[in-house]
Design a protein around this motif. Structure first.
Motif, PDB file in Angstrom:
ATOM      1  N   ILE A 192      57.326 -11.510  16.540  1.00  0.00           N
ATOM      2  CA  ILE A 192      56.185 -10.970  17.295  1.00  0.00           C
ATOM      3  C   ILE A 192      56.550  -9.623  17.919  1.00  0.00           C
ATOM      4  N   GLY A 193      57.723  -9.579  18.551  1.00  0.00           N
ATOM      5  CA  GLY A 193      58.141  -8.341  19.208  1.00  0.00           C
ATOM      6  C   GLY A 193      58.318  -7.192  18.234  1.00  0.00           C
ATOM      7  N   TYR A 194      58.938  -7.477  17.098  1.00  0.00           N
ATOM      8  CA  TYR A 194      59.184  -6.405  16.134  1.00  0.00           C
ATOM      9  C   TYR A 194      57.901  -5.962  15.453  1.00  0.00           C
ATOM     10  N   PHE A 195      57.106  -6.910  14.966  1.00  0.00           N
ATOM     11  CA  PHE A 195      55.904  -6.568  14.207  1.00  0.00           C
ATOM     12  C   PHE A 195      54.842  -5.898  15.076  1.00  0.00           C
ATOM     13  N   LEU A 196      54.702  -6.320  16.311  1.00  0.00           N
ATOM     14  CA  LEU A 196      53.637  -5.770  17.150  1.00  0.00           C
ATOM     15  C   LEU A 196      54.071  -4.553  17.967  1.00  0.00           C
ATOM     16  N   ILE A 197      55.358  -4.485  18.322  1.00  0.00           N
ATOM     17  CA  ILE A 197      55.778  -3.433  19.250  1.00  0.00           C
ATOM     18  C   ILE A 197      56.849  -2.525  18.661  1.00  0.00           C
ATOM     19  N   VAL A 198      58.003  -3.081  18.368  1.00  0.00           N
ATOM     20  CA  VAL A 198      59.187  -2.268  18.053  1.00  0.00           C
ATOM     21  C   VAL A 198      58.950  -1.309  16.896  1.00  0.00           C
ATOM     22  N   GLU A 199      58.496  -1.826  15.760  1.00  0.00           N
ATOM     23  CA  GLU A 199      58.343  -0.941  14.598  1.00  0.00           C
ATOM     24  C   GLU A 199      57.250   0.096  14.811  1.00  0.00           C
ATOM     25  N   ASN A 200      56.133  -0.301  15.415  1.00  0.00           N
ATOM     26  CA  ASN A 200      55.044   0.655  15.649  1.00  0.00           C
ATOM     27  C   ASN A 200      55.496   1.796  16.555  1.00  0.00           C
ATOM     28  N   VAL A 201      56.229   1.449  17.614  1.00  0.00           N
ATOM     29  CA  VAL A 201      56.750   2.480  18.521  1.00  0.00           C
ATOM     30  C   VAL A 201      57.724   3.386  17.775  1.00  0.00           C
ATOM     31  N   LEU A 202      58.582   2.790  16.960  1.00  0.00           N
ATOM     32  CA  LEU A 202      59.575   3.561  16.207  1.00  0.00           C
ATOM     33  C   LEU A 202      58.914   4.531  15.227  1.00  0.00           C
ATOM     34  N   VAL A 203      57.909   4.054  14.482  1.00  0.00           N
ATOM     35  CA  VAL A 203      57.239   4.898  13.495  1.00  0.00           C
ATOM     36  C   VAL A 203      56.538   6.075  14.161  1.00  0.00           C
ATOM     37  N   ILE A 204      55.825   5.795  15.251  1.00  0.00           N
ATOM     38  CA  ILE A 204      55.091   6.855  15.944  1.00  0.00           C
ATOM     39  C   ILE A 204      56.047   7.827  16.637  1.00  0.00           C
ATOM     40  N   ALA A 205      57.109   7.285  17.256  1.00  0.00           N
ATOM     41  CA  ALA A 205      58.077   8.140  17.962  1.00  0.00           C
ATOM     42  C   ALA A 205      58.801   9.072  17.000  1.00  0.00           C
ATOM     43  N   TRP A 207      57.515  10.212  14.160  1.00  0.00           N
ATOM     44  CA  TRP A 207      56.549  10.830  13.248  1.00  0.00           C
ATOM     45  C   TRP A 207      56.782  12.320  13.064  1.00  0.00           C
ATOM     46  N   ASN A 208      57.157  13.009  14.141  1.00  0.00           N
ATOM     47  CA  ASN A 208      57.419  14.457  14.023  1.00  0.00           C
ATOM     48  C   ASN A 208      58.648  14.747  13.174  1.00  0.00           C
ATOM     49  N   THR A 209      59.582  13.801  13.177  1.00  0.00           N
ATOM     50  CA  THR A 209      60.820  13.977  12.409  1.00  0.00           C
ATOM     51  C   THR A 209      60.648  13.565  10.962  1.00  0.00           C
ATOM     52  N   THR A 210      60.063  12.379  10.768  1.00  0.00           N
ATOM     53  CA  THR A 210      59.849  11.865   9.418  1.00  0.00           C
ATOM     54  C   THR A 210      58.681  10.891   9.415  1.00  0.00           C
ATOM     55  N   ASP A 211      57.882  10.931   8.345  1.00  0.00           N
ATOM     56  CA  ASP A 211      56.787   9.981   8.219  1.00  0.00           C
ATOM     57  C   ASP A 211      57.075   8.943   7.137  1.00  0.00           C
ATOM     58  N   VAL A 212      58.348   8.854   6.736  1.00  0.00           N
ATOM     59  CA  VAL A 212      58.701   7.943   5.655  1.00  0.00           C
ATOM     60  C   VAL A 212      58.921   6.511   6.144  1.00  0.00           C
ATOM     61  N   LEU A 213      59.155   6.335   7.457  1.00  0.00           N
ATOM     62  CA  LEU A 213      59.464   5.004   7.967  1.00  0.00           C
ATOM     63  C   LEU A 213      58.348   4.007   7.694  1.00  0.00           C
ATOM     64  N   GLY A 214      57.104   4.475   7.810  1.00  0.00           N
ATOM     65  CA  GLY A 214      55.981   3.587   7.566  1.00  0.00           C
ATOM     66  C   GLY A 214      55.877   3.118   6.132  1.00  0.00           C
ATOM     67  N   ALA A 215      56.547   3.824   5.235  1.00  0.00           N
ATOM     68  CA  ALA A 215      56.504   3.452   3.818  1.00  0.00           C
ATOM     69  C   ALA A 215      57.654   2.551   3.408  1.00  0.00           C
ATOM     70  N   ILE A 216      58.598   2.299   4.335  1.00  0.00           N
ATOM     71  CA  ILE A 216      59.765   1.497   3.952  1.00  0.00           C
ATOM     72  C   ILE A 216      60.047   0.323   4.883  1.00  0.00           C
ATOM     73  N   LEU A 217      59.504   0.306   6.091  1.00  0.00           N
ATOM     74  CA  LEU A 217      59.791  -0.772   7.027  1.00  0.00           C
ATOM     75  C   LEU A 217      58.853  -1.963   6.799  1.00  0.00           C
ATOM     76  N   PRO A 218      59.284  -3.169   7.164  1.00  0.00           N
ATOM     77  CA  PRO A 218      58.533  -4.375   6.772  1.00  0.00           C
ATOM     78  C   PRO A 218      57.123  -4.510   7.339  1.00  0.00           C
ATOM     79  N   ASN A 219      56.932  -4.232   8.617  1.00  0.00           N
ATOM     80  CA  ASN A 219      55.598  -4.406   9.184  1.00  0.00           C
ATOM     81  C   ASN A 219      54.588  -3.457   8.554  1.00  0.00           C
ATOM     82  N   SER A 220      54.959  -2.192   8.440  1.00  0.00           N
ATOM     83  CA  SER A 220      54.041  -1.196   7.884  1.00  0.00           C
ATOM     84  C   SER A 220      53.717  -1.477   6.426  1.00  0.00           C
ATOM     85  N   THR A 221      54.714  -1.903   5.649  1.00  0.00           N
ATOM     86  CA  THR A 221      54.455  -2.178   4.237  1.00  0.00           C
ATOM     87  C   THR A 221      53.652  -3.463   4.059  1.00  0.00           C
TER      88      THR A 221
END
Length: 293
Positions: A192-205, A207-221
């Motif tokens: 719950i913590g990772y899927f709802l909070i951790v990964e979303n915060v990581l991807v958005i934080a 985003w300016n550096t790289t937008d590839v995280l959303g294409a490879i991390l489990p929740n986003s995929t």
């Protein structure tokens, strides 16, 4: 194998977990789709201007005719898919917790047969949860979205198929995740913590550096399987976005489809399948050696 599968169904049906989890599944899928159904009608007005207008023109469609109902469905089923993941955690970790795993392994010819029967059983459970979630989200969408903005027949089928596929995979992911940790409470909290909070915060934080995280991390995929179907109707995945779209506009558009950094639905499915196999095979291997006494 048939008897082992039947035993697995009897085991899950004898517990309250399967129907208790239906309650949050229905509530989350319905109200998320209901809320996004309201939003998407306003979205159709917004898409006629600015960056969104460029995308709509490139797709060669009228803003009023865009199937924004797909966005409503994607958000409903994507949030609710945590439920089958949690259900999957109980498949093995729950049995170790309740000490029923000893009977499960001792009454099967071998552990491989027992785990295979469990996998098949939970694939069917995942498909059933996916069917229910899609039905509830589709109902909420039909209630809130104007008829000319609902998906076409083919898009309804694509969203349904993607939902069932995603729910099967997240159920298997939950089995593997729970089996690796072998602790129900810890696995559920981390999921719950990772899927709802951790990964979303990581991807958005990042985003300016790289937008590839959303294409490879489990929740986003996982979200990108159904979200990718919605994105395809709008041309807002990472591949098809026109070059003039601003970096943060790109994030906003992809979030509207339910998955930042998303690629095509089939690519997202393959990436999440890889994550599922990592945890499922890891859990499978650890249970070949784990003591059941």
């Amino acid at each position: 194998m048939g008897r082992l599968i039947k035993a697995e169904f009897r085991k899950t049906l004898s517990l309250n977990t399967w129907w208790i989890l239906i309650i949050p599944l229905v509530l989350v899928a319905f109200w998320m789709s209901f809320a996004w159904g309201r939003i998407t009608n306003d979205f159709a007005d917004w898409i006629g201007s600015g960056t969104a207008r460029i995308i709509a023109e490139q797709a060669g469609v009228s803003a009023d005719a865009l199937p924004v109902g797909l966005l409503s469905i994607a958000h409903g089923v994507n949030i609710a898919q945590l439920v089958p993941a949690i259900f999957g955690v109980f498949a093995l970790a729950g049995e170790y917790n309740s000490k029923t795993i000893t009977t499960t392994f001792l009454t099967a010819p071998n552990r491989v047969s027992a785990l295979t029967a469990k996998m098949i059983t939970y694939i069917l459970w995942g498909a059933l949860y996916g069917l229910l979630s899609f039905a509830v989200s589709a109902l909420a969408t039909a209630i809130t979205v104007d008829s000319d903005r609902l998906p076409t027949g083919g898009q309804w089928l694509a969203a349904f198929g993607a939902t069932v596929l995603a729910y099967i995979l997240v159920t298997l992911f939950g089995i593997g995740f729970g089996a690796v940790l072998n602790k129900v409470v810890l696995a559920v909290i981390l999921l719950i913590g990772y899927f709802l909070i951790v990964e979303n915060v990581l991807v958005i934080a990042m985003w300016n550096t790289t937008d590839v995280l959303g294409a490879i991390l489990p929740n986003s995929t996982a979200n990108g399987i159904v979200g990718g179907v919605a994105a395809e109707a709008f041309g807002i995945d990472s591949i098809n976005l026109p070059g003039g779209v601003e970096h943060w506009d790109k994030l906003g558009l992809q979030l509207s489809a339910g998955a930042p950094g998303l690629i095509s639905w089939w690519a997202a499915a393959l990436v999440f399948l890889a994550w599922t196999l990592v945890f499922f095979v890891g859990g499978w291997a650890s249970n070949q050696r784990r003591d059941i006494t």
